[in-house]
Design a protein around this motif. Structure first.
Motif, PDB file in Angstrom:
ATOM      1  N   PHE A  22       0.709  -1.392  -0.182  1.00  0.00           N
ATOM      2  CA  PHE A  22      -0.050   0.134   0.011  1.00  0.00           C
ATOM      3  C   PHE A  22       0.762   1.209  -0.060  1.00  0.00           C
ATOM      4  O   PHE A  22       1.794   1.229   0.865  1.00  0.00           O
ATOM      5  CB  PHE A  22      -1.013  -0.031   1.199  1.00  0.00           C
ATOM      6  CG  PHE A  22      -1.866  -1.083   1.364  1.00  0.00           C
ATOM      7  CD1 PHE A  22      -3.372  -0.929   0.608  1.00  0.00           C
ATOM      8  CD2 PHE A  22      -1.689  -2.137   2.287  1.00  0.00           C
ATOM      9  CE1 PHE A  22      -4.022  -2.066   0.512  1.00  0.00           C
ATOM     10  CE2 PHE A  22      -2.663  -3.273   2.133  1.00  0.00           C
ATOM     11  CZ  PHE A  22      -3.919  -3.116   1.445  1.00  0.00           C
ATOM     12  N   VAL A  23       0.606   2.285  -0.875  1.00  0.00           N
ATOM     13  CA  VAL A  23       1.004   3.673  -0.714  1.00  0.00           C
ATOM     14  C   VAL A  23      -0.043   4.560  -0.443  1.00  0.00           C
ATOM     15  O   VAL A  23      -1.036   4.453  -1.604  1.00  0.00           O
ATOM     16  CB  VAL A  23       1.845   3.980  -2.011  1.00  0.00           C
ATOM     17  CG1 VAL A  23       2.488   5.214  -1.966  1.00  0.00           C
ATOM     18  CG2 VAL A  23       3.046   2.891  -2.425  1.00  0.00           C
ATOM     19  N   PHE A  24       0.139   5.380   0.446  1.00  0.00           N
ATOM     20  CA  PHE A  24      -1.179   6.243   0.635  1.00  0.00           C
ATOM     21  C   PHE A  24      -0.550   7.831   0.424  1.00  0.00           C
ATOM     22  O   PHE A  24       0.952   8.079   0.241  1.00  0.00           O
ATOM     23  CB  PHE A  24      -1.677   6.228   1.972  1.00  0.00           C
ATOM     24  CG  PHE A  24      -2.256   4.943   2.368  1.00  0.00           C
ATOM     25  CD1 PHE A  24      -3.406   4.603   1.941  1.00  0.00           C
ATOM     26  CD2 PHE A  24      -1.273   4.036   3.107  1.00  0.00           C
ATOM     27  CE1 PHE A  24      -4.143   3.054   2.278  1.00  0.00           C
ATOM     28  CE2 PHE A  24      -1.964   2.798   3.400  1.00  0.00           C
ATOM     29  CZ  PHE A  24      -3.385   2.548   2.911  1.00  0.00           C
ATOM     30  N   GLN A  25      -1.518   8.754   0.357  1.00  0.00           N
ATOM     31  CA  GLN A  25      -1.186  10.213   0.094  1.00  0.00           C
ATOM     32  C   GLN A  25      -0.096  10.672   1.353  1.00  0.00           C
ATOM     33  O   GLN A  25       0.728  11.158   1.247  1.00  0.00           O
ATOM     34  CB  GLN A  25      -2.230  10.943   0.408  1.00  0.00           C
ATOM     35  CG  GLN A  25      -2.096  12.578  -0.085  1.00  0.00           C
ATOM     36  CD  GLN A  25      -3.442  13.308  -0.023  1.00  0.00           C
ATOM     37  OE1 GLN A  25      -4.382  12.797  -0.249  1.00  0.00           O
ATOM     38  NE2 GLN A  25      -3.191  14.668   0.013  1.00  0.00           N
TER      39      GLN A  25
ATOM     40  N   GLY B 164       9.314  16.085   0.952  1.00  0.00           N
ATOM     41  CA  GLY B 164       8.065  15.269   0.767  1.00  0.00           C
ATOM     42  C   GLY B 164       8.059  14.200  -0.238  1.00  0.00           C
ATOM     43  O   GLY B 164       7.706  12.933  -0.100  1.00  0.00           O
ATOM     44  N   GLY B 165       8.667  14.431  -1.407  1.00  0.00           N
ATOM     45  CA  GLY B 165       8.781  13.346  -2.406  1.00  0.00           C
ATOM     46  C   GLY B 165       9.827  12.184  -2.015  1.00  0.00           C
ATOM     47  O   GLY B 165       9.509  11.010  -2.379  1.00  0.00           O
ATOM     48  N   GLU B 166      10.927  12.710  -1.456  1.00  0.00           N
ATOM     49  CA  GLU B 166      11.890  11.484  -0.955  1.00  0.00           C
ATOM     50  C   GLU B 166      10.953  10.710   0.162  1.00  0.00           C
ATOM     51  O   GLU B 166      11.080   9.345   0.044  1.00  0.00           O
ATOM     52  CB  GLU B 166      12.967  12.181  -0.581  1.00  0.00           C
ATOM     53  CG  GLU B 166      13.860  12.381  -1.422  1.00  0.00           C
ATOM     54  CD  GLU B 166      14.948  13.511  -0.839  1.00  0.00           C
ATOM     55  OE1 GLU B 166      16.240  13.644  -1.606  1.00  0.00           O
ATOM     56  OE2 GLU B 166      14.895  13.957   0.267  1.00  0.00           O
ATOM     57  N   GLN B 167      10.264  11.318   1.085  1.00  0.00           N
ATOM     58  CA  GLN B 167       9.729  10.305   2.065  1.00  0.00           C
ATOM     59  C   GLN B 167       8.618   9.409   1.300  1.00  0.00           C
ATOM     60  O   GLN B 167       8.327   8.148   1.722  1.00  0.00           O
ATOM     61  CB  GLN B 167       8.543  11.333   2.950  1.00  0.00           C
ATOM     62  CG  GLN B 167       9.678  12.240   3.893  1.00  0.00           C
ATOM     63  CD  GLN B 167       9.092  12.848   5.094  1.00  0.00           C
ATOM     64  OE1 GLN B 167       8.131  12.236   5.811  1.00  0.00           O
ATOM     65  NE2 GLN B 167       9.502  14.205   5.078  1.00  0.00           N
ATOM     66  N   GLN B 168       7.815   9.910   0.423  1.00  0.00           N
ATOM     67  CA  GLN B 168       6.936   9.355  -0.469  1.00  0.00           C
ATOM     68  C   GLN B 168       7.772   8.077  -1.193  1.00  0.00           C
ATOM     69  O   GLN B 168       7.079   6.832  -1.173  1.00  0.00           O
ATOM     70  CB  GLN B 168       6.277  10.177  -1.379  1.00  0.00           C
ATOM     71  CG  GLN B 168       4.919   9.107  -1.994  1.00  0.00           C
ATOM     72  CD  GLN B 168       4.031   8.978  -1.196  1.00  0.00           C
ATOM     73  OE1 GLN B 168       4.204   7.856  -0.453  1.00  0.00           O
ATOM     74  NE2 GLN B 168       2.831   9.350  -1.504  1.00  0.00           N
TER      75      GLN B 168
ATOM     76  N   ASP C  48      -3.083   4.949  -3.266  1.00  0.00           N
ATOM     77  CA  ASP C  48      -4.252   5.999  -3.128  1.00  0.00           C
ATOM     78  C   ASP C  48      -3.869   7.523  -2.873  1.00  0.00           C
ATOM     79  O   ASP C  48      -3.374   7.924  -1.858  1.00  0.00           O
ATOM     80  CB  ASP C  48      -4.861   5.891  -1.554  1.00  0.00           C
ATOM     81  CG  ASP C  48      -6.306   6.402  -1.743  1.00  0.00           C
ATOM     82  OD1 ASP C  48      -6.895   7.418  -2.182  1.00  0.00           O
ATOM     83  OD2 ASP C  48      -7.045   6.313  -0.722  1.00  0.00           O
ATOM     84  N   GLU C  49      -4.028   8.309  -3.826  1.00  0.00           N
ATOM     85  CA  GLU C  49      -3.621   9.473  -3.914  1.00  0.00           C
ATOM     86  C   GLU C  49      -1.885   9.681  -3.864  1.00  0.00           C
ATOM     87  O   GLU C  49      -1.647  10.593  -3.010  1.00  0.00           O
ATOM     88  CB  GLU C  49      -4.371  10.574  -3.309  1.00  0.00           C
ATOM     89  CG  GLU C  49      -5.679  10.555  -3.585  1.00  0.00           C
ATOM     90  CD  GLU C  49      -6.202  11.499  -4.955  1.00  0.00           C
ATOM     91  OE1 GLU C  49      -5.207  12.020  -5.654  1.00  0.00           O
ATOM     92  OE2 GLU C  49      -7.201  11.788  -5.132  1.00  0.00           O
ATOM     93  N   PRO C  50      -1.156   8.865  -4.423  1.00  0.00           N
ATOM     94  CA  PRO C  50       0.243   9.025  -3.918  1.00  0.00           C
ATOM     95  C   PRO C  50       1.021  10.427  -4.382  1.00  0.00           C
ATOM     96  O   PRO C  50       2.052  10.621  -3.758  1.00  0.00           O
ATOM     97  CB  PRO C  50       0.843   7.936  -4.878  1.00  0.00           C
ATOM     98  CG  PRO C  50      -0.046   7.819  -6.025  1.00  0.00           C
ATOM     99  CD  PRO C  50      -1.408   8.133  -5.610  1.00  0.00           C
ATOM    100  N   THR C  51       0.358  11.301  -5.119  1.00  0.00           N
ATOM    101  CA  THR C  51       0.909  12.486  -5.566  1.00  0.00           C
ATOM    102  C   THR C  51       0.154  13.551  -5.002  1.00  0.00           C
ATOM    103  O   THR C  51       0.471  14.849  -5.147  1.00  0.00           O
ATOM    104  CB  THR C  51       1.066  12.808  -7.290  1.00  0.00           C
ATOM    105  OG1 THR C  51      -0.232  12.849  -7.509  1.00  0.00           O
ATOM    106  CG2 THR C  51       2.040  11.606  -7.745  1.00  0.00           C
TER     107      THR C  51
ATOM    108  N   ALA D 177      -0.156  15.120  -2.164  1.00  0.00           N
ATOM    109  CA  ALA D 177       0.528  16.000  -1.250  1.00  0.00           C
ATOM    110  C   ALA D 177       1.672  16.663  -1.862  1.00  0.00           C
ATOM    111  O   ALA D 177       2.438  17.435  -1.030  1.00  0.00           O
ATOM    112  CB  ALA D 177       0.731  15.480   0.276  1.00  0.00           C
ATOM    113  N   LEU D 178       1.997  16.381  -3.055  1.00  0.00           N
ATOM    114  CA  LEU D 178       3.640  16.981  -3.717  1.00  0.00           C
ATOM    115  C   LEU D 178       3.003  17.923  -4.705  1.00  0.00           C
ATOM    116  O   LEU D 178       2.076  18.027  -5.486  1.00  0.00           O
ATOM    117  CB  LEU D 178       3.999  15.446  -4.252  1.00  0.00           C
ATOM    118  CG  LEU D 178       4.265  14.501  -3.443  1.00  0.00           C
ATOM    119  CD1 LEU D 178       4.777  13.174  -3.859  1.00  0.00           C
ATOM    120  CD2 LEU D 178       5.244  14.724  -2.209  1.00  0.00           C
TER     121      LEU D 178
END
Length: 241
Positions: free
Chosen positions: A97-100, A149-153, A171-174, A176-177
């Protein structure tokens, strides 16, 4: 409605999948009779306004929720009617899973955040390999607060793929970026799909991202309105919004 024609490499098969929250006049019909077949290695984008049912569908496909009615099969496993223990095992063995929001542990380094997942994985890839897949090898000993933020994602993506999941659900992986950082994250997700053969399903409200999918599933009011197949997939670098 939708497309539920199974093939030899079908990973998901849903028939008349419905989800209702509450009862009576207060009932919310989040999904209404969804039919869908997903093939192994596909890159799918779910598009729809808030309340369209896309998050509910993703949560059911990921074993985080169960349908109120209908059938859902993952490979040879029936997820509809599965027990909580069976769903837990399914999530642990098959789903990343990858979330916002990244949900990293602030007191752990990149390497330690990714390594956490390997304890519950049967055949994890080496932690440093997962970190290299997302382009963060030079940052492996940094803490989340030292990352953008992008590195954390991208750490969150490495954590999701280190257990070699069959499915990567985003789920909305971008969400917050910013634009450029979002495209970097999409490049990582596309590379995981292409190089590892991982089936990827991405929720987004950003219609431009649909250009990189094999198929785009449009949801509205709990139903699949239409499914589009991209004759020519765009790379993340070719996207603009």
């Amino acid at each position: 409605m939708g497309d539920a024609t199974p093939a030899a490499d079908t990973v998901f098969l849903a028939r008349q999948l419905s989800k209702t929250y509450g009862e009576g006049e207060a009932a919310v019909h989040a999904l209404r009779g969804v039919d869908l077949a997903v093939q192994r290695g596909e890159f799918i984008v779910l598009l729809g306004a808030s309340g369209s049912g896309k998050s509910t569908l993703l949560n059911i496909l990921g074993g985080l929720d169960i349908p109120s009615s209908g059938e859902l099969r993952f490979g040879d496993h029936w997820l509809s009617g599965a027990s909580e223990a069976e769903l837990t095992r399914y999530r642990r063995e098959h789903v990343g899973f990858v979330f916002q929001f990244y949900n990293l542990i602030p007191s752990l380094t990149v390497r330690e955040n990714v390594a956490l997942v390997t304890d519950i994985s049967a055949h994890p890839m080496p932690v440093d390999e997962a970190i290299a897949h997302v382009g963060l090898a030079p940052r492996a000993d940094h803490f989340p607060a030292q990352l953008s933020g992008g590195e954390q994602q991208r750490v969150a993506i490495a954590r999701a793929i280190v257990k070699r999941p069959d499915l990567l659900l985003c789920d909305e992986p971008t969400g917050a970026l910013d634009y450029q950082t979002g495209k970097l994250v999409l490049e990582v997700i596309a590379r995981i799909n292409q190089e590892l053969g991982t089936t990827v399903i991405v929720i987004t409200h950003n219609a431009a991202i649909a250009g990189m999918a094999d198929r785009v599933i449009h949801l509205s009011d709990g139903c699949i309105q239409r499914i589009e197949r991209n004759p020519h997939k765009l790379t993340p670098a070719e996207l603009s919004w």
